[in-house]
Design a protein around this motif. Structure first.
Motif, mmCIF file in Angstrom:
data_model
loop_
_atom_site.group_PDB
_atom_site.id
_atom_site.type_symbol
_atom_site.label_atom_id
_atom_site.label_comp_id
_atom_site.label_asym_id
_atom_site.label_seq_id
_atom_site.Cartn_x
_atom_site.Cartn_y
_atom_site.Cartn_z
ATOM 1 N N PRO A 84 41.689 34.296 28.712
ATOM 2 C CA PRO A 84 41.912 35.630 28.532
ATOM 3 C C PRO A 84 40.351 36.393 28.571
ATOM 4 C CG PRO A 84 41.799 34.461 26.451
ATOM 5 C CD PRO A 84 42.189 33.389 27.755
ATOM 6 N N SER A 85 39.195 35.727 28.637
ATOM 7 C CA SER A 85 37.998 36.058 28.859
ATOM 8 C C SER A 85 36.987 35.369 29.816
ATOM 9 C CB SER A 85 37.307 36.165 27.365
ATOM 10 O OG SER A 85 37.123 34.787 26.908
ATOM 11 N N GLN A 94 40.437 22.498 25.017
ATOM 12 C CA GLN A 94 42.043 22.731 25.342
ATOM 13 C C GLN A 94 41.920 23.654 26.493
ATOM 14 O OE1 GLN A 94 44.329 20.641 24.865
ATOM 15 N NE2 GLN A 94 45.476 21.836 26.425
ATOM 16 N N GLU A 95 41.136 24.812 26.487
ATOM 17 C CA GLU A 95 41.236 26.153 27.410
ATOM 18 C C GLU A 95 40.656 25.524 28.769
ATOM 19 O OE1 GLU A 95 41.073 30.357 24.868
ATOM 20 O OE2 GLU A 95 39.162 28.890 25.227
ATOM 21 N N ALA A 181 47.182 42.082 34.862
ATOM 22 C CA ALA A 181 47.621 43.507 34.129
ATOM 23 C C ALA A 181 46.497 44.311 33.684
ATOM 24 C CB ALA A 181 48.469 43.108 33.091
ATOM 25 N N ASN A 182 45.451 43.637 33.077
ATOM 26 C CA ASN A 182 44.159 44.364 32.529
ATOM 27 C C ASN A 182 43.177 44.782 33.608
ATOM 28 O OD1 ASN A 182 45.363 44.515 29.997
ATOM 29 N ND2 ASN A 182 44.640 42.155 29.705
ATOM 30 N N ALA A 183 43.259 44.473 34.828
ATOM 31 C CA ALA A 183 42.145 44.680 35.742
ATOM 32 C C ALA A 183 42.441 45.853 36.381
ATOM 33 C CB ALA A 183 42.222 43.679 37.009
ATOM 34 N N VAL A 184 41.240 46.695 36.552
ATOM 35 C CA VAL A 184 41.355 48.166 36.873
ATOM 36 C C VAL A 184 40.832 48.088 38.362
ATOM 37 C CG1 VAL A 184 40.544 49.043 34.723
ATOM 38 C CG2 VAL A 184 38.694 48.358 36.260
ATOM 39 N N GLU A 185 40.447 46.983 38.899
ATOM 40 C CA GLU A 185 40.201 46.964 40.466
ATOM 41 C C GLU A 185 41.475 47.137 41.168
ATOM 42 O OE1 GLU A 185 36.753 45.229 38.269
ATOM 43 O OE2 GLU A 185 39.046 44.869 37.956
#
Length: 237
Positions: A84-85, A94-95, A181-185
């Motif tokens: 997520p980041s 784990q990530e 979904a959160n990308a503005v590009e």
């Protein structure tokens, strides 16, 4: 040149936006069967589509897929994971392991498992979905795993050339799926990406630069690091 006519295609991550388009487009281009794999496979309304359970991080699941799909002629390593980041130091063990196992080890182990099957077929193809972030390390662990997959694909291409397996690496920026979904590009439509990939495969290409961002970043690989990562210019040394 490789052809999808009468091909038997196995797609990992088939439930996702890109994977679903790979399934349908392969059939539209003449494939006789598509194994649509996922951890929890969905049902399809086409008898040519065979749902198949596959967890690319599980060796037993990979072995089971090989046993269930021995007629595969085209393997598409599409399944992937993200965080997520950005960053590496801020993520949990784990990530980090999930990204390494899903984005790098999974495709590599699948390629190794299916290599004997593919090499025995006519016009076999292996397609690995990388990312423009293979060349641009702003996504931390995700970038690192995609860079590793890019390198592995290059090695596989050389190693499998003698077996007549055509290996294709795909680079693309943001694709219009829930993962971005959160990308503005600007985003590439999944259908356009899949069409570009299959066009390249059928033309005999080894590498797909699916958007302008990929073209620009590959062209800039020889640039000084300070030009690629301007944030370094503010660091005192």
């Amino acid at each position: 040149m490789p052809s999808l006519n009468n091909a038997v295609v196995l797609v990992t991550g088939a439930n996702g936006g890109i994977g679903t388009h790979f399934v349908h487009e392969a059939l539209a281009r003449g494939a006789s069967k598509v194994y649509a794999t996922a951890r929890n496979p969905r049902t399809w309304d086409d008898e040519r589509i065979v749902p198949l359970t596959l967890d690319v991080t599980d060796p037993a699941s990979i072995r089971a897929a090989v046993e269930s799909a021995p007629d595969t002629t085209v393997l598409i390593n599409n399944a992937g994971a993200s965080t997520p980041s950005p960053g590496i130091l801020t993520h949990t063990d784990q990530e980090i392991r999930n990204n390494v196992e899903t984005n790098f080890l999974g495709p590599l182990f699948l390629a190794r498992a299916f290599a004997p099957i593919l090499s025995a077929k006519e016009q076999p193809v292996l397609i690995d979905i990388h990312s423009v972030l293979s060349w641009y390390a702003v996504a931390g662990i995700y970038s690192a795993t995609k860079a590793a997959l890019w390198s592995a694909t290059n090695s596989l291409r050389i190693e499998l050339a003698g077996e007549n397996v055509h290996v294709v690496g795909v680079h693309v920026g943001y694709v219009d799926t829930p993962m971005a979904a959160n990308a503005v590009e600007p985003k590439t439509a999944p259908a356009d990406l899949v069409a570009t990939v299959f066009d390249a495969v059928q033309a005999g290409a080894y590498e797909v630069l699916a958007d302008e961002t990929s073209v620009q970043l590959k062209a800039g690989l020889s640039a000084p690091l300070e030009a690629v990562y301007p944030q370094l210019k503010s660091v005192d040394v």
